[in-house]
Design an enzyme around this catalytic site. Structure first.
Site, PDB file in Angstrom:
ATOM      1  N   GLY A  95       5.178  59.451  25.746  1.00  0.00           N
ATOM      2  CA  GLY A  95       5.536  59.115  27.112  1.00  0.00           C
ATOM      3  C   GLY A  95       6.601  60.057  27.593  1.00  0.00           C
TER       4      GLY A  95
ATOM      5  N   ASP B 208      22.386  52.053  29.853  1.00  0.00           N
ATOM      6  CA  ASP B 208      21.056  52.188  30.467  1.00  0.00           C
ATOM      7  C   ASP B 208      20.119  51.110  29.933  1.00  0.00           C
ATOM      8  OD1 ASP B 208      19.254  53.246  32.223  1.00  0.00           O
ATOM      9  OD2 ASP B 208      18.714  54.962  30.959  1.00  0.00           O
TER      10      ASP B 208
END
Ligand SMILES: *[C@@H]1O[C@H](CO)[C@@H](O)[C@H](O)[C@H]1NC(C)=O
Ligand SMILES: *[C@@H]1O[C@H](CO)[C@@H](O)[C@H](O)[C@H]1NC(C)=O
Ligand SMILES: *[C@@H]1O[C@H](CO)[C@@H](O)[C@H](O)[C@H]1NC(C)=O
Ligand SMILES: *[C@@H]1O[C@H](CO)[C@@H](O)[C@H](O)[C@H]1NC(C)=O
Ligand SMILES: *[C@@H]1O[C@H](CO)[C@@H](O)[C@H](O)[C@H]1NC(C)=O
Ligand SMILES: *[C@@H]1O[C@H](CO)[C@@H](O)[C@H](O)[C@H]1NC(C)=O
Ligand SMILES: *[C@@H]1O[C@H](CO)[C@@H](O)[C@H](O)[C@H]1NC(C)=O
Ligand SMILES: *[C@@H]1O[C@H](CO)[C@@H](O)[C@H](O)[C@H]1NC(C)=O
Ligand SMILES: *[C@H]1O[C@@H](CO)[C@H](O)[C@@H](O)[C@@H]1NC(C)=O
Ligand SMILES: CC(=O)N[C@H]1CO[C@H](CO)[C@@H](O)[C@@H]1O
Length: 689
Positions: free
Chosen positions: A376, A495
């Site tokens: 990805g 994050d």
């Protein structure tokens, strides 16, 4: 080396009164007399090379080389060479009314060597009335005749030609590699392509220009008039079947005494023509030559191609060699280039951090960062699947292109200390590698990918039931708690989002990519207002305080709770303005006391109501605008674990005025502008407009 056995015997059928001479003295005398009056009644000689005592009569270019080979011509153009046995040989019984040619047998080994170009013109075994062949010409005449006397029956010349040139004109040569019987004329009475018959009658071509010694046998029976000519390479014994078997009466051709020998010539095409050994007999079968005693030609054939077969062979071999060489060079070149590509220049400090992987290893693990291994890609770079050669272990390799050099060193320092973290809800960092601008992080491989693909998958092929979702949320809470409180130093993730929640083979939630946002923080200008993280998860205070805290992680976790419960992204551009920002929508529904309206319809109502409410309320609690009032991660884990004593706290919090968040949306909208880390967030464009 060579031997002469040129004994001239008296024939047995000499006059019977000869034996009446009793005394040996008179016997010797009579032999002497006979020798004078009947010279060479029968002839037999054997030369294994011509070094000693052969005493051949040599004419024109013919010579004996130092090792005893008879060289008829060198490879100069238009040469003629003649060589004859020095004595006349009786070839015809001339006493009776009906002259008969004597039977004879001869064998010799010749070798034609071409140094350059194409060979020519050939050689011949000759029986001639004199050593001088009148009018002889070079080239296609083989030194036997000239254009004045070719075909004239007064020539009395018999020859076996070994012709290596297909002559143009009247000679009617079959090809450029033939054996022929010539009588007074170069137009052969019979000729055959040079070959021999094997015992099974199969023909084997003999290449006269091969440069290899070739043996020839010429046998003539004066009674039956059968002439046989046979050739074979030297190492092959005399074939049982002759190449040429021709009936011819030689008595009109022969004179009583003849000279036997050889002739050869070159023309525009040239070869060295050699005779290496020779035996001859008019008294039965010619003595056998001894191949071991034969001299070798002094001129060695060069490797340059001389015949068509050789040209083909050489071309084939050289092209194969060329191909092999080219392939080899390409391989070596590619290897060198690859090695150069994979070699790395380390900065000194890089050696200080032990979890460093060689670039080569990661390159090989991902098969050269092939597209096929790509798992990805996102805001921070691409993730590849890899298999480490040393352990066979599957890993995920994150490739980050950082164009800021300054941050990398600090980041690696931090990363390698983070690599020591061990927690079942944290994806373990196994190591790192830096190469030029590219930073590679090696993580444990998570076979089930990231949580967001389960939550937002368009195809709905991957679904999670409520128990799994709740379990994952708890796992992540413990993971964050570990970072915040349980490790040797406080680590702020910066994050947290569903994309960074990874699932192992047993569907346990694992927190990944911790500290990565820091890399960007390090790299940027410290004076600029800067927020790293992902839009939608960024706590409002970051836009002015610009300092990530554990509370800002808690805020992002709150958003994650909403995502999992509602099954949608924090900001959904396609939704109505009321539902655009997930957090505000949940808050609004809560105010309207209709909290469960926001629950993911894909759950089809299959969830534990208390747990769902807990999750949503916890989300509201965590996503408050004022950091101080947010719970800690330890409290969050306790709520989730069902610590009843905290239920009241929640109730208390929600009974209060929620004015804390009144102007959140306003702050939120203004805070994203130019401050996000740049990860692609749907709805960003829409918010801007
Ligand atoms: C060779 O020939 C020469 C003259 O032709 C003669 O004098 C000499 O004896 C011969 N030698 C042999 C070995 O036959
Ligand atoms: C070849 O032989 C001829 C005659 O003997 C001679 O004139 C010529 O120089 C020789 N050529 C070579 C290359 O040896
Ligand atoms: C062969 O080489 C010799 C000398 O090297 C030269 O004189 C002759 O012309 C060459 N012959 C051919 C056919 O190339
Ligand atoms: C054959 O040769 C002889 C002797 O050299 C000559 O007299 C005669 O004319 C020649 N015959 C032909 C047809 O050339
Ligand atoms: C010639 O060859 C034939 C076989 O093809 C054989 O019968 C005959 O005896 C041979 N003659 C001589 C003189 O060698
Ligand atoms: C045969 O012998 C006689 C005398 O010896 C001679 O004159 C004649 O020319 C010979 N014939 C041949 C064909 O040699
Ligand atoms: C429940 O929460 C209270 C307050 O934080 C804490 O003192 C207590 O240990 C917790 N109980 C459990 C079982 O976690
Ligand atoms: C909530 O807070 C706002 C502003 O701080 C205030 O105007 C409002 O009266 C408060 N409502 C309640 C129920 O306390
Ligand atoms: C070869 O043999 C001689 C003797 O028999 C003849 O005189 C020639 O005419 C013959 N030549 C050819 C080409 O056959
Ligand atoms: C839901 C799901 O995809 N589970 C998979 C997680 O990974 C393991 C191991 O690869 C699979 O066996 C599960 O099917």
């Amino acid at each position: 080396m060579s031997a002469i056995k040129a004994d001239r015997k008296l024939e047995d059928h000499l006059p019977s009164d000869h034996t009446m001479y009793a005394s040996s003295v008179s016997l010797l005398y009579s032999i002497l007399i006979f020798s004078i009056y009947f010279p060479s009644l029968a002839t037999e000689f054997l030369f294994n090379g011509f070094k000693e005592a052969a005493n051949l009569s040599l004419h024109d270019s013919a010579l004996i080389t130092s090792n005893g080979a008879l060289q008829l011509t060198n490879d100069s153009e238009s040469q003629i060479g003649h060589a004859f046995f020095p004595d006349q040989v009786l070839m015809l019984h001339n006493q009776s009314a009906l002259p008969t040619a004597l039977s004879f047998s001869t064998t010799f080994v010749f070798d034609i060597i071409t140094v350059n170009g194409t060979g020519g013109n050939g050689l011949a075994f000759v029986i001639a009335p004199s050593e001088a062949l009148p009018g002889a010409q070079a080239g296609q005449f083989l030194g036997l005749f000239g254009d004045k006397n070719n075909g004239n029956s007064s020539n009395h010349l018999f020859a076996i030609e070994f012709d290596t040139v297909k002559a143009i004109g009247p000679f009617m040569d079959p090809d450029d590699n033939h054996v022929g019987v010539d009588i007074n004329n170069l137009q052969s009475n019979v000729s055959k392509p040079a070959a021999y018959y094997r015992d099974d009658h199969k023909t084997v071509i003999v290449d006269l220009l091969s440069g290899q010694p070739i043996q020839a046998w010429v046998d003539y029976n004066g009674a039956t008039n059968i002439l046989n000519v046979t050739i074979a390479p030297l190492q092959i014994p005399k074939p049982g079947h002759p190449l040429i078997s021709h009936t011819i009466d030689l008595s009109p051709i022969f004179k009583e005494y003849m000279y036997v020998g050889f002739s050869a010539s070159t023309g525009r095409l040239t070869s060295y023509h050699y005779i290496l050994g020779w035996s001859f007999s008019t008294n039965g079968v010619a003595p056998s030559l001894d191949p071991i005693k034969l001299p070798l030609p002094t001129i060695k054939r060069e490797t340059s191609p001389t015949s068509k077969a050789d040209i083909l062979k050489t071309a084939l071999i050289s092209s194969i060699v060329t191909i092999i060489l080219v392939v080899l060079v390409i391989c070596v070149f590619r290897y060198i280039r690859k090695e150069a590509m994979l070699s790395e220049k380390l900065e000194d400090w890089e050696l200080d951090y032990p979890q460093r992987f060689p670039y080569k290893e990661l390159f090989k693990a991902t098969k050269g960062f092939k597209e096929m291994e790509l798992l990805g890609s996102g805001g921070f770079g691409q993730v590849y699947r890899g298999i480490l050669r040393r352990s066979g272990e599957q890993v995920a390799i994150k490739k980050i292109s950082s164009n800021s050099k300054q941050g990398v060193r600090e980041f690696i320092a931090e990363i390698s200390s983070l690599g020591k973290m061990r927690h079942r809800n944290v994806v373990q960092l196994q190591g790192w590698c830096k190469r030029n601008e590219v930073l590679l992080l090696v993580y444990e491989f998570m076979p089930n990918g990231s949580l967001d693909t389960f939550l937002f998958d368009e195809k709905k092929s991957r679904e999670l039931n409520w128990n799994q979702r709740y379990k994952i949320l708890k796992d992540i809470a413990f993971g964050i708690l570990y970072l915040h409180e349980e490790w040797e130093q406080v680590v702020i993730h910066r994050d947290i989002k569903s994309n960074n929640v990874l699932l192992d083979a047993d569907m346990n939630g694992r927190l990944g990519d911790f500290g990565l946002a820091r890399l960007y923080e390090h790299g940027k200008n410290p004076h600029s207002t800067l927020v790293v993280g992902t839009l939608g998860y960024i706590a409002p205070e970051l836009s002015y305080a610009c300092k990530a805290t554990t509370s800002s992680d808690v805020f992002a976790y709150g958003i994650l709770l909403f995502e999992v419960a509602c099954g949608r992204r924090p900001i959904e551009p396609s939704a109505s303005s009321r539902e655009l920002v997930l957090k505000d929508w949940v808050r609004e529904c809560h105010m309207r006391e209709n909290l469960l309206e926001v629950v993911d319809p894909r759950l089809h109502g299959c969830y534990v109501k208390e747990e769902m409410e807990l999750v949503l309320k916890l989300g509201l609690l965590c996503s408050q605008s004022i950091p101080e009032v947010r719970p800690t991660m330890r409290e969050v884990t306790q709520y989730l674990n069902g610590n009843d004593s905290l239920r009241d706290d929640i109730a208390l919090v929600f009974s209060k005025n929620d004015s804390l968040d009144l102007n959140f949306q306003l702050m939120y909208t203004s805070s994203y502008g130019g401050t996000s880390s740049g990860s692609s967030v749907p709805g960003r464009e829409m918010l801007k407009s």
